[in-house]
Design an enzyme around this catalytic site. Sequence first.
Site, short mmCIF file in Angstrom:
data_model
loop_
_atom_site.label_atom_id
_atom_site.label_comp_id
_atom_site.label_asym_id
_atom_site.label_seq_id
_atom_site.Cartn_x
_atom_site.Cartn_y
_atom_site.Cartn_z
N THR A 13 -10.02 3.89 -32.99
CA THR A 13 -11.29 3.34 -32.49
C THR A 13 -11.19 2.99 -31.01
OG1 THR A 13 -11.66 2.41 -34.67
CG2 THR A 13 -13.01 1.53 -32.89
N LYS A 45 0.25 8.95 -34.24
CA LYS A 45 1.24 8.97 -35.31
C LYS A 45 1.23 10.33 -36.02
CE LYS A 45 2.81 5.44 -38.51
NZ LYS A 45 2.39 4.23 -39.22
N LYS A 104 -3.38 -7.44 -30.15
CA LYS A 104 -3.27 -8.92 -30.14
C LYS A 104 -2.08 -9.44 -30.93
CE LYS A 104 -6.90 -7.93 -33.08
NZ LYS A 104 -8.23 -7.42 -32.96
N GLU A 128 -7.00 -8.34 -21.46
CA GLU A 128 -8.37 -8.81 -21.72
C GLU A 128 -8.85 -8.41 -23.12
OE1 GLU A 128 -10.79 -10.45 -19.18
OE2 GLU A 128 -11.24 -10.91 -21.25
N GLY A 133 -12.89 -9.02 -27.62
CA GLY A 133 -13.42 -7.71 -27.23
C GLY A 133 -14.12 -7.68 -25.88
N ILE A 135 -16.08 -9.77 -24.37
CA ILE A 135 -16.33 -11.00 -23.59
C ILE A 135 -15.20 -11.16 -22.56
CG2 ILE A 135 -16.63 -13.50 -23.69
CD1 ILE A 135 -17.38 -13.26 -26.61
N GLU A 189 -11.44 -4.44 -42.81
CA GLU A 189 -10.47 -3.44 -43.28
C GLU A 189 -10.45 -3.46 -44.82
OE1 GLU A 189 -8.31 -1.74 -41.22
OE2 GLU A 189 -9.14 -2.65 -39.42
N LYS A 204 -5.20 -14.65 -31.48
CA LYS A 204 -6.01 -14.75 -30.26
C LYS A 204 -5.92 -16.16 -29.68
CE LYS A 204 -9.16 -11.21 -31.97
NZ LYS A 204 -10.37 -10.98 -32.79
N GLY A 301 -15.13 -3.55 -31.51
CA GLY A 301 -15.88 -2.29 -31.48
C GLY A 301 -15.37 -1.38 -30.38
N1 LIG Z 1 -11.01 -1.97 -33.28
C1 LIG Z 1 -11.38 -2.95 -32.47
O1 LIG Z 1 -12.57 -3.26 -32.31
C2 LIG Z 1 -10.33 -3.71 -31.69
C3 LIG Z 1 -10.75 -4.72 -30.79
C4 LIG Z 1 -9.78 -5.38 -30.02
C5 LIG Z 1 -8.44 -5.07 -30.19
N2 LIG Z 1 -8.07 -4.11 -31.10
C6 LIG Z 1 -6.63 -3.80 -31.21
O2 LIG Z 1 -6.43 -2.50 -30.68
C7 LIG Z 1 -5.42 -1.81 -31.39
C8 LIG Z 1 -5.98 -0.49 -31.92
O3 LIG Z 1 -7.03 -0.76 -32.84
P1 LIG Z 1 -7.90 0.41 -33.48
O4 LIG Z 1 -9.03 -0.24 -34.17
O5 LIG Z 1 -8.18 1.44 -32.45
O6 LIG Z 1 -6.86 0.99 -34.55
P2 LIG Z 1 -6.95 2.39 -35.31
O7 LIG Z 1 -8.34 2.92 -35.31
O8 LIG Z 1 -6.25 2.20 -36.60
O9 LIG Z 1 -6.07 3.37 -34.39
C9 LIG Z 1 -4.71 3.17 -34.20
C10 LIG Z 1 -4.13 4.36 -33.43
O10 LIG Z 1 -2.77 4.10 -33.15
C11 LIG Z 1 -1.96 5.20 -33.60
N3 LIG Z 1 -0.70 4.64 -34.08
C12 LIG Z 1 -0.51 3.66 -35.00
N4 LIG Z 1 0.80 3.40 -35.14
C13 LIG Z 1 1.45 4.23 -34.31
C14 LIG Z 1 2.81 4.48 -34.01
N5 LIG Z 1 3.79 3.80 -34.61
N6 LIG Z 1 3.12 5.42 -33.08
C15 LIG Z 1 2.14 6.13 -32.47
N7 LIG Z 1 0.83 5.95 -32.72
C16 LIG Z 1 0.50 5.03 -33.62
C17 LIG Z 1 -2.75 5.86 -34.72
O11 LIG Z 1 -2.34 7.21 -34.81
P3 LIG Z 1 -3.04 8.22 -35.88
O12 LIG Z 1 -4.44 8.40 -35.38
O13 LIG Z 1 -2.26 9.47 -35.76
O14 LIG Z 1 -2.96 7.55 -37.21
C18 LIG Z 1 -4.18 5.68 -34.19
O15 LIG Z 1 -4.52 6.74 -33.33
C19 LIG Z 1 -4.94 -2.77 -32.49
O16 LIG Z 1 -3.78 -3.42 -32.05
C20 LIG Z 1 -6.11 -3.73 -32.65
O17 LIG Z 1 -5.69 -5.01 -33.07
C21 LIG Z 1 -8.98 -3.44 -31.86
#
Ligand SMILES: NC(=O)c1ccc[n+]([C@@H]2O[C@H](COP(=O)([O-])OP(=O)(O)OC[C@H]3O[C@@H](n4cnc5c(N)ncnc54)[C@H](OP(=O)(O)O)[C@@H]3O)[C@@H](O)[C@H]2O)c1
Length: 402
Positions: A13, A45, A104, A128, A133, A135, A189, A204, A301
């Site tokens: 995402t 991954k 985080k 940030e 997100g 803000i 999730e 956070k 998001g």
């Molecule tokens: N989603 C949000 O709104 C949001 C907001 C703020 C912060 N965050 C933080 O941002 C980070 C990403 O969130 P997300 O929602 O984008 O997660 P996500 O949709 O699950 O995507 C995670 C990505 O990381 C890759 N990945 C996971 N483990 C890995 C590893 N060991 N080696 C290499 N690549 C790896 C995955 O690869 P594959 O695609 O090949 O599986 C995927 O592309 C998290 O730490 C989350 O806490 C998320």
Amino acid sequence: MTALHIALLGYGTVGKGVYKTIQTHQEKLKRIFRKEVKVVAILVKNIEKHHTLDSDVLLTDDFNKIITLEQLDVVIDAIVGQEPSFTYLQQAMNRGCHVITANKEMFAYHGTQLKQIAKEKGVTLGFEATVAGGIPIIQTLRQLLNVNNIQKVQGILNGTSNFILTKMREDGCPFETALKLAQEKGYAEADPTNDIEGYDAFYKAVILSELAFGENPNWEESIRQGIQSITPEQIELFSALGYRFKHVASMEKTEKGIVCSVKPVLVNETHPFYQIEGVQNAVSIDGDIVGNISLQGPGAGMLPTASAIIEDLVYINKHSFSPIFLDEQNGLSVKVSKIYWAMAGDAAVENIPSHIQIIDRPNPNVLIVEASWEEICDIQWPNTYFYQVLGKVLTENTLVSS
Ligand SMILES: NC(=O)c1ccc[n+]([C@@H]2O[C@H](COP(=O)([O-])OP(=O)(O)OC[C@H]3O[C@@H](n4cnc5c(N)ncnc54)[C@H](OP(=O)(O)O)[C@@H]3O)[C@@H](O)[C@H]2O)c1
């Protein structure tokens, strides 16, 4: 024209949002950096899942191929979990790259060490996107800290739990139904533990605490309560009295150190969090000069999070900053403010110990009292529950503030 070379760790995402935003805002970024801003490599991954990427981007599952690239300026971390993210970011900074992270959990555990490495290596560390997100809370705190001592920070930092509480109130439905809806809408999730039990908000809070006060809260002594035990009946009872449940992280500098809690609380319409509904986040900061300011906006998001990351990227260019270190800053310590609680249930109304001051009795089943956390925890009567009230408590004749 030379380019700014970026590696993106993760293409989920957040990673996709960053990649897309760099493309859609290329002209603006070019004007800022005076060169092209290029994602040259993406780490994932499972490569098989990602075959639609531009062919001039190195798509790999091997970080070594990224860290040994001839040209690499910035590493953006959008993967999940403490490892391998922590190790990769250390390697990137040791190589002299600027680093930006959205992760985080990793940053709550290892942010202090990463800040130290960034300081030693003279590189920028942007985080940030780790809190609230879209803000701009980290930049706002940095700005305020130039002159203010921060006394207290409070926030609705998890959009999923706020969505669930909003739905329970609006629809009168039980927790399980609201959670299912959050999962159907993609807000929660499949395993929602981190959100509903307050772990995500706590991570956070740790990040904010270290920035605002220069120290971590004591993890063992911090309070972390989720929202699972709130019932439609409790919501109805307190709604009738003008209160809404909010899941709030609080950090306060006291004589005993940083007091941190994540728990469900009650707020009425005089409090800035009362209107924060659905997946929105909000943060309220008390500074000794500025007083209270509140910010609200999308807490997660694809694009709001990408916005936070791109703002960090722009900050690299503007300031090439060393992160702010607050080790010797902010000697201020404040007394814990008064804490008010709404108590309800069988025994609450009859058996209040004499050292607990009763502030109000808004209806026969509910008491508003003033007590410390320890005093309130000593009360363990069956079928009795209590929630902290934030902000102003409206009593029959007066208005009292916590
Ligand atoms: N989603 C949000 O709104 C949001 C907001 C703020 C912060 N965050 C933080 O941002 C980070 C990403 O969130 P997300 O929602 O984008 O997660 P996500 O949709 O699950 O995507 C995670 C990505 O990381 C890759 N990945 C996971 N483990 C890995 C590893 N060991 N080696 C290499 N690549 C790896 C995955 O690869 P594959 O695609 O090949 O599986 C995927 O592309 C998290 O730490 C989350 O806490 C998320």
